[in-house]
Design a protein around this motif. Structure first.
Motif, PDB file in Angstrom:
ATOM      1  N   VAL A 388       0.896  -1.109   0.103  1.00 26.38           N
ATOM      2  CA  VAL A 388       0.078   0.103   0.037  1.00 26.38           C
ATOM      3  C   VAL A 388       0.820   1.376   0.054  1.00 26.38           C
ATOM      4  N   ARG A 389       1.908   1.242   0.925  1.00 26.96           N
ATOM      5  CA  ARG A 389       2.561   2.296   0.940  1.00 26.96           C
ATOM      6  C   ARG A 389       3.560   2.645  -0.484  1.00 26.96           C
ATOM      7  N   ARG A 390       3.971   1.485  -1.092  1.00 27.96           N
ATOM      8  CA  ARG A 390       4.718   1.556  -2.394  1.00 27.96           C
ATOM      9  C   ARG A 390       3.684   2.078  -3.461  1.00 27.96           C
ATOM     10  N   LEU A 397       2.762  10.209  -4.014  1.00 31.05           N
ATOM     11  CA  LEU A 397       2.139  10.288  -2.786  1.00 31.05           C
ATOM     12  C   LEU A 397       2.606   9.685  -1.706  1.00 31.05           C
ATOM     13  N   GLU A 398       2.607  10.412  -0.754  1.00 28.57           N
ATOM     14  CA  GLU A 398       3.102   9.761   0.811  1.00 28.57           C
ATOM     15  C   GLU A 398       1.757   9.230   1.261  1.00 28.57           C
ATOM     16  N   ILE A 399       1.838   7.889   1.903  1.00 31.14           N
ATOM     17  CA  ILE A 399       0.341   7.252   2.232  1.00 31.14           C
ATOM     18  C   ILE A 399      -0.365   8.251   3.040  1.00 31.14           C
ATOM     19  N   LEU A 537      -8.104   9.063  14.047  1.00 32.19           N
ATOM     20  CA  LEU A 537      -7.472   7.974  13.441  1.00 32.19           C
ATOM     21  C   LEU A 537      -6.097   7.699  13.143  1.00 32.19           C
ATOM     22  N   GLN A 538      -5.546   6.674  13.652  1.00 30.18           N
ATOM     23  CA  GLN A 538      -4.205   6.591  13.719  1.00 30.18           C
ATOM     24  C   GLN A 538      -3.632   5.714  12.215  1.00 30.18           C
ATOM     25  N   LEU A 539      -2.568   6.187  11.590  1.00 29.19           N
ATOM     26  CA  LEU A 539      -2.118   5.133  10.547  1.00 29.19           C
ATOM     27  C   LEU A 539      -0.984   4.599  11.114  1.00 29.19           C
ATOM     28  N   LEU A 540      -1.100   3.023  10.974  1.00 29.62           N
ATOM     29  CA  LEU A 540      -0.030   2.057  11.688  1.00 29.62           C
ATOM     30  C   LEU A 540       0.595   1.542  10.323  1.00 29.62           C
ATOM     31  N   ASP A 541       1.747   1.924  10.215  1.00 29.03           N
ATOM     32  CA  ASP A 541       2.901   1.147   9.139  1.00 29.03           C
ATOM     33  C   ASP A 541       3.117  -0.240   9.666  1.00 29.03           C
ATOM     34  N   LEU A 542       2.844  -1.214   9.275  1.00 24.42           N
ATOM     35  CA  LEU A 542       3.015  -2.521  10.015  1.00 24.42           C
ATOM     36  C   LEU A 542       4.524  -2.927   9.724  1.00 24.42           C
ATOM     37  N   ALA A 543       5.084  -2.467   8.777  1.00 20.23           N
ATOM     38  CA  ALA A 543       6.565  -2.823   8.444  1.00 20.23           C
ATOM     39  C   ALA A 543       7.372  -2.039   9.534  1.00 20.23           C
ATOM     40  N   GLU A 544       6.814  -0.930  10.157  1.00 20.71           N
ATOM     41  CA  GLU A 544       7.708  -0.330  11.022  1.00 20.71           C
ATOM     42  C   GLU A 544       7.241  -0.795  12.444  1.00 20.71           C
ATOM     43  N   LEU A 545       6.595  -1.599  12.935  1.00 20.58           N
ATOM     44  CA  LEU A 545       6.296  -1.915  14.121  1.00 20.58           C
ATOM     45  C   LEU A 545       7.308  -3.214  14.534  1.00 20.58           C
ATOM     46  N   PRO A 546       7.920  -2.606  15.554  1.00 19.23           N
ATOM     47  CA  PRO A 546       9.089  -3.731  16.077  1.00 19.23           C
ATOM     48  C   PRO A 546       8.350  -5.019  16.566  1.00 19.23           C
ATOM     49  N   GLY A 547       9.208  -6.210  16.160  1.00 20.46           N
ATOM     50  CA  GLY A 547       8.817  -7.546  16.685  1.00 20.46           C
ATOM     51  C   GLY A 547       7.923  -8.227  15.495  1.00 20.46           C
ATOM     52  N   LEU A 548       7.303  -7.601  14.798  1.00 22.98           N
ATOM     53  CA  LEU A 548       6.456  -8.377  13.860  1.00 22.98           C
ATOM     54  C   LEU A 548       7.304  -9.291  12.962  1.00 22.98           C
TER      55      LEU A 548
END
Length: 563
Positions: A388-390, A397-399, A537-548
């Motif tokens: 989605v970000r790509r 655009l930025e997401i 509403l918060q945008l959470l980038d899953l690739a940036e969440l530590p530990g996933l």
């Protein structure tokens, strides 16, 4: 000046807006004070028998040690609960269920951290509900970001039965598993998710939902509870009795509150009352019957067909309540009061529509004397995955910009990749100019003499130019056509991911993409990353969440009965 919409109430409540706050006894800013009052209120903690009843329900569902520790804590005097709840959706239901649970966890931890008062996050699994259609469907996006869904067939026993009684059959599980596997081949954690799905065969809707909560968020101390448990039904007797003894009084108070909410512009979200409804259901022969008052008699009817199941006097109902409290269950208006009579609730984490319900039922708390908890709007999020970000970046655009701009702006950005005809026309015009210049050069050559070799060389030049120009023009057309196709795909990836079927992601998509791609531990990381003290509403980038986890992990072997 326009009135605030229901969607604006959560943020206004966080801001302490007096026009919104007046509908509640306490909001987010007063939660520590409310917890202290509740802790000192002398609320009777769980008895050993009640604790055993609750534990006996949980233990077959494989609760982690943290959830059992939270349950034990509720048996200690002075402990408070931060409660949220939702219907027992298929594989977790909509994503906002995850955010509600995350909010309850975070606020309970905040109470303990800031006040020292022991606090437990509790999830009310609303499995009394008999509207099976609302929990029968799972929705997710396939690898091409197209919306997929799977719906269970209607129960063979027919409508009107609590979803706590509806089974996930092996045939359903096999069909659901195939649908998920076909849509998400190669997802890193697909086998782990499908192992969970397979293990849900022959369990109830309530069990599969509760097991998922325990597996994913139990490690953060979340304790689910089912309203059908015997100890809870017994604690609910006094609340149900008040409604029976009052006849239509509670419904009259609800109707008055609905009129007041209509004046401030949110009456369409209120609980509708004609005036003769009771605020509880009575199960008869497995059917959760709807109760209405007709003079001094109560009529219980089938909720789907309207067939009469029972007629009784208030005295008959009260006797039945004392003898078989497990047959009575509250409706949406009375459920919060039952919850707060049974649990030491200091705060309730609510969705936008629930805030309106809780505003409406304020008079019922005053009427019954039940402690009214602080109301906390749930957090909300949009989950962003790498594709989605790509896609946003490919469109320039930025997401964050893409989400803030909305679908129409994304469509305009995508169209720029298909509007290259202007560039193609410009190239053609330049080639035409060159061709005209070559024609003039030919005329000059003709005027200079009649040398055959020169004319042959000139002809070869024209032929070569025309051929190369046509070749290049064709390649340009192919390139721009590909770009237009890319733009359309990037547009679809963004719009389908951020606004599936035109709805907010958290309301329309379930947990399947999250669990198949990132694993069963992903909800813990999301809960820890989600800010709980805001309704923005918060945008959470899953690739940036530590530990996933992103790499494929071996899943446990499926049970022998798995399809």
């Amino acid at each position: 000046m326009s009135l605030p919409t229901a969607a604006q109430w959560p943020q206004l409540l966080f801001a302490g807006d007096p026009g919104i706050s007046k509908w509640f006894d306490a909001g987010p800013a007063q939660i520590s004070v409310r917890a202290a009052v509740r802790s000192r209120s002398g609320f009777p903690p769980l008895t050993p028998d009640e604790l055993n009843d609750w534990r006996s329900w949980l233990e077959p569902l494989q609760p982690p040690a943290e959830a059992l520790a939270g349950l034990e804590k509720l048996a200690r005097p002075g402990t408070v609960a931060v409660v949220t709840g939702q219907q027992a959706g298929l594989l977790g239901g909509p994503l906002y269920t995850l955010y509600k649970a995350a909010g309850a966890i975070a606020w309970a931890h905040a109470i303990e951290r800031e006040t020292g008062i022991p606090a437990v996050p509790v999830f009310w699994v609303a499995s009394d509900d008999h509207d099976f259609a609302e929990v029968a469907t799972a929705r997710w996006l396939d690898r091409e970001r197209r919306l997929r869904s799977w719906s269970a067939p209607s129960p063979a026993a027919g409508p009107g039965r609590s979803v706590s009684r509806v089974q996930l059959t092996p045939a359903m599980v096999a069909d659901l598993s195939r649908a998920i596997r076909d849509a998400l081949p190669g997802a890193p954690q697909l086998d782990e998710l499908l192992h969970f799905v397979h293990s849900s065969a022959d369990t109830t809707w309530e069990d599969q939902f509760t097991r998922l909560l325990l597996r994913t968020l139990g490690p953060l101390g979340l304790v689910p509870v089912a309203p059908r448990l015997g100890w809870l039904r017994r604690r609910a007797i006094a609340v149900i009795r008040s409604d029976i003894e009052g006849g239509t009084r509670f419904s009259g108070l609800l109707a008055e509150s609905a009129q007041a909410l209509a004046i401030v512009g949110v009456g369409d979200r209120a609980i509708h009352r004609n005036g003769n409804e009771a605020n509880w259901f009575l199960e008869i022969g497995g059917i959760r019957g709807k109760a209405t008052w007709h003079d001094d008699r109560c009529r219980v009817t089938h909720p789907a067909t309207g067939e009469s199941l029972l007629e009784a006097s208030p005295q008959d109902l009260l006797a039945r309540l004392e003898e078989t409290p497990e047959a009575f269950s509250p409706n949406a208006a009375l459920r919060p009061l039952v919850q707060d009579a049974a649990l030491p609730t200091a705060a309730y984490v609510a969705g936008p529509s629930e805030l309106i319900y809780h505003a409406q039922i304020g008079p019922l708390y005053a009427e019954t004397g039940i402690f009214r908890p602080a109301l906390i709007p749930r957090p909300g999020a949009v989950l962003i995955e790498p594709p989605v970000r790509r896609a946003a970046q490919r469109l320039g655009l930025e997401i964050e910009e893409a989400y803030a701009s909305g679908p129409e702006a994304i469509a305009r950005a995508a169209s720029r990749h298909g509007d290259e005809f202007q560039a193609q026309n410009a190239v053609r015009k330049e080639f035409e100019t060159i061709r005209e210049a070559l024609a003039r050069a030919g005329a000059t050559i003709d005027g200079a003499g009649r040398d055959t070799a020169i004319h042959q060389a000139y002809g070869r030049l024209l032929t070569a130019f025309d051929g190369r120009a046509e070749q290049l023009t064709g390649r340009l057309a192919n390139y721009f056509a590909q770009q237009a196709g890319h733009g359309e795909r990037w547009h679809d990836t963004l719009v389908h991911s951020l606004w599936p079927d035109g709805s907010r992601q958290e309301r329309h998509l379930g947990w399947i993409n999250l669990l198949a791609q990132w694993g069963m531990q992903a909800p813990v990381h999301i809960a820890q990353a989600l800010a709980h003290n805001t309704a923005t509403l918060q945008l959470l980038d899953l690739a940036e969440l530590p530990g996933l986890r992103t790499e494929s992990q071996p899943a446990p072997a499926p049970p022998c009965s798995a399809p």
